[in-house]
Design a protein around this motif. Sequence first.
Motif, PDB file in Angstrom:
ATOM      1  N   LEU A  23      -2.313 -21.567 -97.007  1.00  0.00           N
ATOM      2  CA  LEU A  23      -3.450 -22.235 -97.621  1.00  0.00           C
ATOM      3  C   LEU A  23      -3.036 -23.218 -98.705  1.00  0.00           C
ATOM      4  O   LEU A  23      -3.829 -23.580 -99.557  1.00  0.00           O
ATOM      5  CB  LEU A  23      -4.409 -21.198 -98.213  1.00  0.00           C
ATOM      6  N   LEU A  83      -1.648 -19.473 -91.472  1.00  0.00           N
ATOM      7  CA  LEU A  83      -2.726 -19.429 -92.459  1.00  0.00           C
ATOM      8  C   LEU A  83      -2.222 -19.803 -93.837  1.00  0.00           C
ATOM      9  O   LEU A  83      -2.714 -19.316 -94.839  1.00  0.00           O
ATOM     10  CB  LEU A  83      -3.333 -18.021 -92.484  1.00  0.00           C
ATOM     11  N   GLY A 103      -4.837 -14.670 -85.714  1.00  0.00           N
ATOM     12  CA  GLY A 103      -5.854 -14.866 -86.735  1.00  0.00           C
ATOM     13  C   GLY A 103      -5.577 -14.193 -88.054  1.00  0.00           C
ATOM     14  O   GLY A 103      -6.467 -14.126 -88.914  1.00  0.00           O
ATOM     15  N   SER A 105     -12.406 -18.415 -88.769  1.00  0.00           N
ATOM     16  CA  SER A 105     -12.745 -19.395 -87.741  1.00  0.00           C
ATOM     17  C   SER A 105     -11.854 -20.604 -87.949  1.00  0.00           C
ATOM     18  O   SER A 105     -11.013 -20.622 -88.859  1.00  0.00           O
ATOM     19  CB  SER A 105     -14.224 -19.798 -87.850  1.00  0.00           C
ATOM     20  N   GLN A 106     -12.042 -21.625 -87.126  1.00  0.00           N
ATOM     21  CA  GLN A 106     -11.264 -22.843 -87.294  1.00  0.00           C
ATOM     22  C   GLN A 106     -11.640 -23.581 -88.573  1.00  0.00           C
ATOM     23  O   GLN A 106     -10.928 -24.485 -89.005  1.00  0.00           O
ATOM     24  CB  GLN A 106     -11.465 -23.763 -86.088  1.00  0.00           C
ATOM     25  N   SER A 118     -10.517 -20.126 -93.773  1.00  0.00           N
ATOM     26  CA  SER A 118      -9.331 -19.284 -93.912  1.00  0.00           C
ATOM     27  C   SER A 118      -9.300 -18.684 -95.309  1.00  0.00           C
ATOM     28  O   SER A 118      -9.836 -19.260 -96.263  1.00  0.00           O
ATOM     29  CB  SER A 118      -8.059 -20.096 -93.678  1.00  0.00           C
ATOM     30  N   SER A 119      -8.662 -17.531 -95.439  1.00  0.00           N
ATOM     31  CA  SER A 119      -8.624 -16.880 -96.738  1.00  0.00           C
ATOM     32  C   SER A 119      -7.346 -16.071 -96.905  1.00  0.00           C
ATOM     33  O   SER A 119      -6.644 -15.768 -95.931  1.00  0.00           O
ATOM     34  CB  SER A 119      -9.833 -15.951 -96.901  1.00  0.00           C
ATOM     35  N   GLN A 120      -7.061 -15.730 -98.168  1.00  0.00           N
ATOM     36  CA  GLN A 120      -5.970 -14.826 -98.512  1.00  0.00           C
ATOM     37  C   GLN A 120      -6.461 -13.861 -99.583  1.00  0.00           C
ATOM     38  O   GLN A 120      -7.221 -14.242-100.486  1.00  0.00           O
ATOM     39  CB  GLN A 120      -4.754 -15.596 -99.035  1.00  0.00           C
ATOM     40  N   SER A 131      -3.644 -12.363 -95.073  1.00  0.00           N
ATOM     41  CA  SER A 131      -4.182 -13.667 -94.678  1.00  0.00           C
ATOM     42  C   SER A 131      -5.094 -13.498 -93.475  1.00  0.00           C
ATOM     43  O   SER A 131      -4.765 -12.769 -92.529  1.00  0.00           O
ATOM     44  CB  SER A 131      -3.053 -14.639 -94.324  1.00  0.00           C
ATOM     45  N   THR A 132      -6.224 -14.142 -93.524  1.00  0.00           N
ATOM     46  CA  THR A 132      -7.180 -14.055 -92.417  1.00  0.00           C
ATOM     47  C   THR A 132      -7.725 -15.438 -92.106  1.00  0.00           C
ATOM     48  O   THR A 132      -7.879 -16.277 -92.997  1.00  0.00           O
ATOM     49  CB  THR A 132      -8.367 -13.128 -92.767  1.00  0.00           C
ATOM     50  N   GLN A 133      -8.014 -15.652 -90.842  1.00  0.00           N
ATOM     51  CA  GLN A 133      -8.654 -16.886 -90.406  1.00  0.00           C
ATOM     52  C   GLN A 133      -9.931 -16.496 -89.669  1.00  0.00           C
ATOM     53  O   GLN A 133      -9.908 -16.084 -88.514  1.00  0.00           O
ATOM     54  CB  GLN A 133      -7.740 -17.711 -89.500  1.00  0.00           C
TER      55      GLN A 133
END
Length: 425
Positions: free
Chosen positions: A35, A33, A185, A227-228, A231-233, A223-225
């Motif tokens: 970014l 993830l 994820g 979906s495809q 994504s975020s932090q 950090s998170t995803q």
Amino acid sequence: MRLRPRSFYLSLLTAALAHALPALAADAELDALDLESAPEVSTPAAASNTKVFFEGAWGNAEQRYAPASRALGRASLDLSYAGKLTPDVRAVFSDRLDYMDPAEAGSDATVNSLREAYLSWQPGGGNTIYELGRINLRYGPGYGYNPTDFFRDGSLRTLTSSNPFAMRENRLGSAMLRAQRLWQGGSLSVAYSPKLEDRASPSGWDLDLGATNNRNRGLVALSTQFSQKLSSQWLLYKEQGESAAVGANMTALLSDAAVAHVEWSNASELDATSRALGLPSAATRRNRFAGGVTYTTLGKLSVTAEYQYNGFGASQQDWVALSAAPMSAKVAYLIDARARQELVSRQALMLYVTQKDLFIKDLDLTAFVRFNTEDHSRQSWLELRQHWPKYDLALQWQQFSGKSDSEYGILPDSRIVQVLGNYYF
């Protein structure tokens, strides 16, 4: 903050340093993830864990306040290594040696930058990673400004490129202990960077821990995803003697050709003018922001437009006040902002363009324009680079435009042209 303002500002004023390909060994953790939205960089394929290249540059700078131009030269040696020492232990080393002609005033002509040197332990190949050493933490997908990149302050020993992506790669990491927990994820990272020295060192061969470890600092990053396509932090940052700062960034796939990014942080600090000039002022809580969209065509043309905001930066009224003050006041403000790698103005715009295989195979174009919306000055930068299996050849052009008291118009060099060559061992 770096305590070499004079030499740093002179390097800023010359802006004569070349674009170093970010062919360095990046952190190879299992964090999917990341970014950072830097453009894809073509580098020679390497079977080894070690990468070494030499870069030479020669150029000429037209001076704004002098009738004669001046010659510029640089030689750089770049070394990086990333590999496993045992099945569970990984080592990362990254170093750069730059020889500058002319040298920065008050600084050595030869400057060594130990960017990274750390060990990473992943017990049993599991989901937990421990790291110890000098680590270059780079957060945020912004192209020209990164509000969530909390460890950028004071990390540049030499300004060897105006390209923001090369600046992120070539800076010093901070000595720290970091632990990461990974899952499908997402990931959680906790880092602690202790105070080791009081101030930066002017010596070209110093480890310069005083530049990166002059106060105690900590960072938690989630950090998170989702979906495809998204994504975020989420980040929580705390340094000694200051209130905690929070930040978040996100990238979203809008279509097969378009990607959006946003980056935000909120902190309680002195405004930049008061901090740089030592004026009496109280800390206030304000925001920083960067957001943009990148569109890529089937013809390998990529265009990014980005809006940048620094709530602590100089507004249009501040620029007027600084212009009325002695020139040393504006110089001091620019020194402080550049040393912190901070946005100088309250608001700014950036356009970043890349074109792969321009006219012929392996000829790449990279260009950007920075525009200060407060004083209406701008920086324009363009590079043509031809790639071969073992070496590159590049031509760079750079222009600084604006009124004599503006961010870019104050620089003594109005135009710089350089030729660069890279050889990959």
